[in-house]
Design an enzyme around this catalytic site. Structure first.
Site, PDB file in Angstrom:
ATOM      1  CE  LYS A  97      -0.271  -0.413   4.984  1.00  0.00           C
ATOM      2  NZ  LYS A  97      -0.862  -1.198   6.070  1.00  0.00           N
ATOM      3  CE1 TYR A 152      11.334  32.882   2.333  1.00  0.00           C
ATOM      4  CE2 TYR A 152      11.459  30.484   2.367  1.00  0.00           C
ATOM      5  CZ  TYR A 152      11.182  31.669   1.690  1.00  0.00           C
ATOM      6  OH  TYR A 152      10.773  31.621   0.392  1.00  0.00           O
TER       7      TYR A 152
HETATM    8  C1  LIG Z   1      -0.146  -1.918   6.862  1.00  0.00           C
HETATM    9  C2  LIG Z   1      -0.736  -3.144   7.353  1.00  0.00           C
HETATM   10  C3  LIG Z   1       0.059  -4.261   7.656  1.00  0.00           C
HETATM   11  C4  LIG Z   1       1.573  -4.226   7.655  1.00  0.00           C
HETATM   12  O1  LIG Z   1       2.009  -3.603   8.846  1.00  0.00           O
HETATM   13  P1  LIG Z   1       3.575  -3.443   9.177  1.00  0.00           P
HETATM   14  O2  LIG Z   1       3.639  -2.933  10.556  1.00  0.00           O
HETATM   15  O3  LIG Z   1       4.091  -2.464   8.181  1.00  0.00           O
HETATM   16  O4  LIG Z   1       4.171  -4.775   8.987  1.00  0.00           O
HETATM   17  C5  LIG Z   1      -0.583  -5.434   7.951  1.00  0.00           C
HETATM   18  N1  LIG Z   1      -1.917  -5.506   8.002  1.00  0.00           N
HETATM   19  C6  LIG Z   1      -2.716  -4.447   7.772  1.00  0.00           C
HETATM   20  C7  LIG Z   1      -4.185  -4.596   7.863  1.00  0.00           C
HETATM   21  C8  LIG Z   1      -2.154  -3.231   7.448  1.00  0.00           C
HETATM   22  O5  LIG Z   1      -2.922  -2.161   7.225  1.00  0.00           O
END
Ligand SMILES: *Cc1c(COP(=O)(O)O)cnc(C)c1O
Length: 823
Positions: A493, A719
């Site tokens: 993702k 700045y």
């Molecule tokens: C993002 C996510 C993961 C992975 O989590 P990590 O801590 O990056 O390993 C697993 N399950 C779900 C539902 C997630 O949203």
């Protein structure tokens, strides 16, 4: 190479299970994707902890490969090919290479050390190639696998070998020594790199020296520790006569004593004593590592009795070595594999395999190739072999540049030939490069870097470099923690946590992960459009995206009755049967999922329903990385067990279950169920400092210096005048700012960047597109490379300073920063 398969059975001490031992083997492979595999290939199925090449054997047989060295025969395939069964396929590959090496009797230079191996090897190749047909390790192939593969490429035309050997711990060198069998040993800088694998410096040197066990000559930089190791070594491995050939900046008793060293702007002049005479040499570099490497090469040339004029003429042409193939975005939707500094037959094979692995979906494959030098073959033989390779690799068009390759135009269908690079460049617009993956490979003298710069897409100089090998490493690390048969979903993702979704998904598909996970349908659609065939779960599908989810065969996570009913409605309209869905339980995270009190209705809706099929049941842990909340994790797991069991019993189904994320994999190995969901760990970040040591850094955010200036005491920077110089201060400006994802809180001397391996503090406030750093103590100039994060600072360090988590830093890097992938 042409070896009888039968003869190899005894060489490898293998058990023979096959029907036809009379095959002639002409190619060795460990890469299941290579298009160079064929009926005369012997495929060694290497079995890493979890990356088991045996899994690819059915596909390979399908594609015509007939001969395999294996640890076991995949079920049902015993009759379908020739198998040499051994205990360990890696050891068998090494034994094979040692056997093969012994068929040849020309001088071999073995290079080892902590730093500079690849550079010294490449330079020696350059310095000696006018007089020898050299076989050398490609790129940095110096490992337990890389060395055998390098040696296996020797052929009868070679008359000098240069191989590098790299080790990370004890007991590794003995194996490499048997394979390389050098007669000239070169020990490069011994430094402190890779020290973790050794007790101490002495142990490290002792282990490296084992490469030279039977070497009649050893070339090295004289120093007390190495000398004492060497005298110990000489006593243990008697070899007579053994010559030690040393150099030093300090010790006059060295064979080559460097008495003067003067750094000029981009050159170094040295004056050295050798055999009671004094000589001058100009080295075209001014950093000390390059100078040391050039001196190692000098000693090899002296050992080969080259005269001073030849030595000077060749050394002054030394060039910066690039160690890897880079993938770049090109114009008109092309992508470019830049290998513009080497052209030899062996590296062409490697580059073609790389081209295949990087090819974009729907893109055609193009090779731009210069004349090839010093192959040892006649041109007729050489270009016939090249043409065969081009055809095996199904290259759609070939552009040859150079008088020799041009004269063999007839051998290359679909080719266009040019006498020289300038002629090609004059025609470049008429060649209509479009939607192609282009390998650009040429000898230095052809200056193909000009072609690369013309075909490369232009953006600003900031890039996020993604190390695909590090991803593979991290993937294997987590896979090794899983019980056999536990499946793996990888979360890609948010563009693979900011690292680039499609490229990483492709790599994961190659590694046969079971599932990919994305947050939204759009992300899944982009992956499917990019050619990804793996099943993809969508964590947060909006009802409006259900039609496209179905169209692209994505698999929705269903977390509410409302969502379930909406999906069922659309699925029924489309007459779907058994459409895979994923049921999410809320066990305490309170984000998405069915709660205890909705389970009965969920069961009622799903019972007897043939429109959808519960492919998996999942839940998500809230605190798998925080020991003080591990009790809570236990409760979540127990509730998951209860809810999922109930669902399974009532519906009489047996779906995949999964609850662990990265930290869950590390801390709750008893809750792996039948799948886990790996996220941040793949990208090189662990929530556990101990585990962090086993991971490799994946992303390096790089930029360059736009301008350097010196300001007097009392002046301010940026700045709001938030930095006031207390003394004269040198300031460098870097074209990256908060619009690229660099938090403003990281400015004002909280954060730093790395320039020439030194820290440079960020001074003043971070601007939208730029930031300024203090480089008073750093020798740097406009155009020099700057590391914003990577090995130093790490995103973990940044997260601590910024009171956030690495996830946020990684995913904040804006999409305007170009991602560049390499191995
Ligand atoms: C993002 C996510 C993961 C992975 O989590 P990590 O801590 O990056 O390993 C697993 N399950 C779900 C539902 C997630 O949203």
């Amino acid at each position: 190479m042409s070896l009888n398969l039968k003869s190899l059975v005894s060489v490898l001490n293998a058990k023979w299970i096959g029907s036809n031992a009379d095959v002639l083997i002409d190619h060795i492979s460990i890469d299941s994707r290579s298009l160079q595999n064929g009926s005369q290939t012997l495929f060694f199925a290497l079995a890493g902890v979890n990356n088991d090449a045996h899994l690819f054997i059915p596909d390979l047989i399908e594609n015509g490969v007939q001969n395999f060295v294996v640890q076991y025969i995949p079920e049902g395939f015993a009759e379908r090919a020739n198998f040499l069964v051994v205990e360990n396929t890696l050891f068998a590959l090494q034994e094979f290479a040692a056997y093969y090496r012994n068929l040849f009797h020309f001088p071999v230079i073995g290079v080892t050390g902590s730093n500079g191996k690849t550079i010294v090897k490449e330079w020696l190749n350059f310095l000696l190639s006018p007089d020898y047909n050299i076989i050398r390790s490609p790129k940095s192939y110096n490992s337990q696998v890389g060395v055998p593969l390098s040696v296996i490429a020797i052929n009868e035309k070679h008359n000098l070998g240069i191989f590098e050997a790299g080790i990370s711990t004890v007991n590794e060198m003995a194996k490499l020594e048997k394979i390389i069998k050098p007669n000239i040993g070169v020990l490069t800088n011994i430094g402190s790199a890779h020290d973790e694998g050794f007790l101490n410096l002495v142990q490290k040197i002792d282990e490296k020296l084992l490469l030279f066990k039977d070497c009649p000559i050893i070339i090295y930089q004289k120093n007390e520790v190495v000398d004492s190791c060497l005298s110990q070594f000489a006593a243990e491995y008697m070899h007579h006569p053994r010559k030690l050939f040393s150099w030093s900046f300090q010790d006059k008793t060295a064979d080559v004593f460097i008495e003067k060293r003067e750094h000029k702007s981009d050159h170094t002049f040295i004056q050295y004593q050798y055999k009671n005479q004094v000589f001058n040499l100009e080295i075209p570099f001014n950093d000390s590592a390059s100078v040391e490497n050039a001196i190692s090469c000098l000693l090899v040339l002296l050992n080969f009795n080259y005269d001073q004029e030849t030595i000077q003429n060749r050394i002054e042409k030394l060039y910066p070595v690039r160690m890897r193939l880079e993938v770049k975005n090109g114009i008109n939707n092309c992508s470019i594999i830049d290998d513009s500094y080497s052209s030899d037959f062996q590296s062409l094979k490697i580059a073609l395999d790389f081209l295949e692995s990087q090819k974009k979906k729907g893109a055609s494959k193009t090779v731009i190739l210069s004349d090839i030098f010093q192959s040892g073959f006649t041109n007729e033989e050489l270009y016939s072999k090249v043409a065969q390779l081009i055809s095996d690799n199904k290259i759609n068009r070939v552009i040859g540049i150079g008088p020799t390759i041009s004269s063999f135009e007839a051998k290359f269908p679909n080719s266009t030939m040019f006498e020289n690079t300038a002629d090609f460049i004059a025609e470049i617009d008429n060649l209509n490069f479009n939607n192609e993956t282009i390998l650009i490979k040429g000898a230095r003298s052809f200056q193909f870097e000009e072609i690369v710069s013309l075909l490369e897409e232009k953006t600003h100089e900031t890039v996020l470099e993604i190390n695909l090998d590090a991803i593979t490493h991290n993937f294997n690390y987590y896979k090794s923690k899983l019980a056999p048969n536990v499946k793996m979903m990888v979360m890609v993702k948010a563009f693979g946590y900011g690292n680039g979704g499609l490229e990483i998904a492709k790599l994961l598909e190659h590694h046969k992960v079971d599932y990919l996970g994305v947050a939204f349908a759009d992300e899944g659609i982009a992956l499917k459009n990019g050619g990804i065939k793996l099943p993809i779960m969508v964590l947060n599908p909006e009802s409006t995206s259900f039609p496209s989810i179905i169209q692209y065969q994505l698999e929705p996570e269903i977390y509410s009755l409302k969502g379930l009913n909406a999906f069922l409605k659309i699925a029924r309209e489309k007459n779907l049967k058994d459409y895979p869905i994923h049921i999410k339980m809320d066990t305490g995270m309170h984000r998405l999922g069915f709660e205890n009190n909705t389970i009965d209705e969920l069961i009622a809706t799903l019972k007897g329903n043939s429109t959808v099929r519960v492919q998996t049941i999942l839940s998500h842990l809230a605190t798998s990385d925080e020991p003080k909340h591990f009790d809570f994790v236990r409760k979540q797991i127990a509730l998951f067990e209860k809810l999922s069991s109930k669902l399974m019993a009532e519906l009489n189904i047996n779906p995949i279950r999964h609850i662990l994320n990265t930290s869950g994999i590390s801390n709750f190995s008893d809750a792996q169920y039948s799948m886990v969901r790996l996220g941040i760990g793949l990208y090189g970040v662990s929530n556990d400092p101990l585990e962090q040591k086993y991971l490799e850094n994946v992303g390096t955010l790089k930029s360059i210096i736009s301008q350097v200036r010196t300001i007097p005491a009392g002046d301010s920077v940026g700045y709001g005048r938030r930095f006031m110089a207390e003394k004269e201060t040198k300031i460098a400006t870097i074209p990256i700012g908060y619009a690229d994802g660099i938090a403003r809180l990281w400015g004002n001397e909280v954060g730093f960047v790395t320039i020439k391996n030194q820290k440079a503090k960020i001074v003043g406030s971070v601007c939208m597109d730029m930031l300024m750093v203090n480089v008073t103590d750093i020798d740097c100039k406009e155009g020099d490379s700057v590391i914003i994060f990577g090995e130093s600072p790490t995103v973990i360090e940044m997260a601590v300073a910024l009171k956030t988590i690495p996830y946020e830093i990684m995913t904040s890097i804006s999409q305007r920063v170009k991602r560049v992938f390499f191995r």
